[in-house]
Design a protein around this motif. Structure first.
Motif, PDB file in Angstrom:
ATOM      1  N   ILE A   1       6.375   7.463   3.664  1.00  0.00           N
ATOM      2  CA  ILE A   1       5.018   6.963   3.465  1.00  0.00           C
ATOM      3  C   ILE A   1       4.901   5.487   3.797  1.00  0.00           C
ATOM      4  O   ILE A   1       4.019   5.061   4.518  1.00  0.00           O
ATOM      5  CB  ILE A   1       4.558   7.221   2.014  1.00  0.00           C
ATOM      6  N   LYS A   2       5.849   4.692   3.288  1.00  0.00           N
ATOM      7  CA  LYS A   2       5.649   3.252   3.492  1.00  0.00           C
ATOM      8  C   LYS A   2       5.819   2.849   4.952  1.00  0.00           C
ATOM      9  O   LYS A   2       5.048   2.045   5.457  1.00  0.00           O
ATOM     10  CB  LYS A   2       6.491   2.414   2.542  1.00  0.00           C
TER      11      LYS A   2
ATOM     12  N   PHE B   1       0.830  -1.202   0.000  1.00  0.00           N
ATOM     13  CA  PHE B   1       0.000   0.000   0.000  1.00  0.00           C
ATOM     14  C   PHE B   1       0.871   1.261   0.000  1.00  0.00           C
ATOM     15  O   PHE B   1       0.670   2.170  -0.810  1.00  0.00           O
ATOM     16  CB  PHE B   1      -0.906  -0.044   1.232  1.00  0.00           C
TER      17      PHE B   1
ATOM     18  N   THR C   1       2.785   6.664  -6.811  1.00  0.00           N
ATOM     19  CA  THR C   1       1.790   7.565  -7.397  1.00  0.00           C
ATOM     20  C   THR C   1       2.235   9.016  -7.248  1.00  0.00           C
ATOM     21  O   THR C   1       2.185   9.800  -8.199  1.00  0.00           O
ATOM     22  CB  THR C   1       0.420   7.391  -6.704  1.00  0.00           C
ATOM     23  N   LEU C   2       2.680   9.357  -6.028  1.00  0.00           N
ATOM     24  CA  LEU C   2       3.123  10.726  -5.796  1.00  0.00           C
ATOM     25  C   LEU C   2       4.329  11.055  -6.660  1.00  0.00           C
ATOM     26  O   LEU C   2       4.428  12.140  -7.227  1.00  0.00           O
ATOM     27  CB  LEU C   2       3.457  10.931  -4.320  1.00  0.00           C
TER      28      LEU C   2
ATOM     29  N   ILE D   1       1.337   4.247  -2.956  1.00  0.00           N
ATOM     30  CA  ILE D   1       1.104   5.685  -2.767  1.00  0.00           C
ATOM     31  C   ILE D   1       2.362   6.473  -3.122  1.00  0.00           C
ATOM     32  O   ILE D   1       2.308   7.483  -3.817  1.00  0.00           O
ATOM     33  CB  ILE D   1       0.683   5.977  -1.314  1.00  0.00           C
TER      34      ILE D   1
END
Lengths: 282, 311
Positions: free
Chosen positions: B277-278, B204, B211-212, B208
């Motif tokens: 993020i991760k 997940f 994508t960013l 993200i």
């Protein structure tokens, strides 16, 4: 059951990438031993999980097993919708990784991801990034060792009168040129890369770039040089060109500094190389 | 047809996974090994009772594990479950990805074989992990693991008052010491469990992040960094979005040397290895939301203030 499929899937993905050699389109091969080891580790876990699954089938005490062993996670996937989400999420990269074609980073990425690039086209920005074209220049000239390394690189690359940039020496040699443009002036340099147009370039000028990869595609940056043709050219972004010419320097307005560039004498359109990336070897 | 930009997103996504999975697998195995072979008693004997000493101890332990920021979350979770004080485990989690030989070497090489950035980076990392560890020890009294884990743990503790456990699939409740073989088997079971537990968050988070990377023009971000304060903030945000492995980020940071001074680069190198993020998503899976928010606030604050003193 799903776990077996997913573990097998990851094993297969790693195996597949190594067998086809596609792994080099994702990561720097210097680190490939890590993912290579994963084939065996994940393969072993798959077999282990199959045996475990078979054993569990023979004893129907799974609920008991959970509580007793304090398996903190084994109950994460206890309802059907959680199962769908969790296993779906893990299956997703397996499916896209196996079936979708691998994209090559190109000028679109330079524009989208290109935090280095907005400044090229932006004359007003006095904080323009001077680094894009110049791999690993140091502001910290204090270190003797760094000087020594530079000196040995300099000797290696400037000894001859012509320098041919290939997959292996691309990043190091380019760095040396940017550090000591004077030592290379009027020398023959041959460079290959994809075309990228900056706004403030003339019709006979463009940039030739390659993506340099440190660890994996996510940390790739773009490196290259400005080239100047004797006549106007109309190449599109992402066309690959090998250009040869004499090295010189030019004051480049967007950077507000003098940068090396190549006065091209010979050039030809080439096919996109089998491996479009340059890898950092050290 | 699938658009070219999605294919590029997917390529970046898969490449982050390929890069991270080996480290996550190492992480879950270390975590499973601790679960099966290292007792709470052993840990409590090693770790000092004094909060300051135990935070320092956690930081030093971080130096021993060559784990990166995604591999270290499951290890930290395991330590907290093993009744290692939360503040000590957090200090461990923050220092681990930075103070280790691989990362130090990468940083040294990336910045043209210079020790300056290595010293800045490690120095700030130690300061931040000790500061955050101590703050955590004052603010949070409990272990801050998610409730459902707590409850399960409680059930588990009611059952066993000795350390570890064995997987008796035959369900004979022999409360004797598990054999080595059973322990090894248990290690694999736990490693697989944890791989699935952590894996979904990794996937997940990687998605993200990619994508960013593909759709957000980070270039516009850089134009804000024209004062020292703004430069530090921009680099902190960038580190968060890019979600680089702490072993690769030094090379990326070095490419920003023309734009930013050492203070902003140090902030990038320290913050990015502690929060991205991760690993944020992985932390949220383990710890309570309020705790994670507070933790990130403390890290951001101390990295920011610390970086102001540099350069």
């Amino acid at each position: 059951m799903f776990r077996i499929i997913i573990l097998f899937g990851f094993t297969y993905l790693f195996l597949h990438l190594h067998l086809t050699g596609d792994i080099s389109k994702y990561i720097n091969m210097k680190y490939s031993y890590l993912s290579f080891t994963m084939i065996f580790v994940l393969g072993f876990l798959t077999v282990y999980q199959i045996i475990k699954w078979n054993n569990e089938g023979n004893h129907k005490h799974e609920h008991h097993h959970d509580i007793d062993c304090g398996h903190d996670h084994s109950k994460d996937e206890n309802t059907w919708y959680k199962k769908v989400v969790v296993y779906g999420l893990l299956l997703f990269p397996l499916v896209t990784g196996t079936f979708l074609p691998i994209a090559t980073l190109d000028s679109n990425v330079v524009k989208a991801k290109g935090f280095h690039f907005a400044e090229i086209d932006n004359d007003k920005d006095q904080y323009a990034n001077h680094q894009i074209l110049r791999p690993n220049t140091s502001l910290y000239y204090g270190s003797d060792e760094y000087r020594k390394m530079l000196a040995s690189d300099l000797k290696k690359y400037s000894a001859k009168n012509n320098l041919y940039l290939d997959d292996d020496n691309f990043l190091r040699a380019l760095e040396t040129i940017y550090n000591y443009p004077g030592n290379f002036s009027n020398k023959q340099v041959s460079i290959e890369g994809f075309v990228y147009h900056g706004d403030s370039l003339k019709k006979n000028q463009l940039f030739l770039f390659r993506f340099g990869i440190i660890h994996c595609i996510a940390d790739a940056g773009v490196f290259g040089m400005m080239v100047d043709f004797p006549q106007n050219v109309s190449y599109n972004d992402d066309e690959w060109i090998r250009a040869e010419g004499t090295l010189s320097t030019i004051y480049y307005q967007p950077f507000k500094q003098t940068i090396p560039y190549l006065k091209v004498t010979k050039w030809q359109k080439v096919d996109k190389p089998k491996n479009p990336y340059a890898y950092r070897k050290y | 047809m699938i658009s070219q930009s999605f294919l590029q997103l997917n390529t970046i996504f898969i490449s982050i996974l390929i890069e991270a999975i080996p480290f996550v697998v190492i992480g879950v195995f270390i975590s499973a090994f601790i679960q099966m072979f290292i007792s709470e008693n052993m840990l409590s004997r090693i770790i000092p009772k004094n909060r300051y000493a135990s935070v320092v101890m956690g930081t030093c332990m971080g130096a021993l594990f060559p784990a990166c920021e995604c591999g270290i979350v499951p290890i930290t979770e395991r330590l907290v479950k093993k009744r290692v004080p939360l503040h000590s485990a957090i200090a461990f989690m923050l220092a681990g990805p930075i103070i280790n030989p691989v990362v130090i070497f990468a940083t040294y090489v990336a910045f043209g074989n210079s020790w300056q950035m290595v010293i800045y980076r490690c120095g700030l990392a130690i300061v931040v992990s000790i500061f955050v560890g101590i703050m955590v020890s004052f603010i949070f009294k409990e272990d801050q693991l998610k409730k459902f884990i707590d409850q399960k743990l409680k059930k588990y503790r009611d059952h066993h008052d000795y350390y570890g456990h064995h997987h008796d699939h035959d369900h004979h409740h022999e409360h004797s010491k598990p054999t080595i073989l059973a322990k090894i088997k248990g290690t694999f079971d736990h490693a697989i469990d944890e791989f699935f537990s952590v894996g979904k968050y990794l996937v997940f988070g990687a998605f993200i992040a990619s994508t960013l990377q593909t759709y957000v023009k980070t270039s516009t971000l850089l134009t804000f960094g024209d004062t020292k304060v703004m430069a530090i903030l921009v680099m902190i945000v960038l580190a968060f979005i890019m979600s680089l492995c702490s072993e690769a980020d030094a090379f990326v940071a070095s490419s920003f040397r023309g734009t930013f001074g050492p203070s902003a680069l140090t902030a990038f190198l320290v913050f990015g290895a502690m929060v991205d993020i991760k690993n944020l998503i992985m932390m949220l899976s383990t710890f309570k939301k309020r705790f994670v928010v507070t933790l990130i606030f403390l890290i951001t604050l101390s990295v920011f203030v610390g970086a102001l003193f540099i350069g």
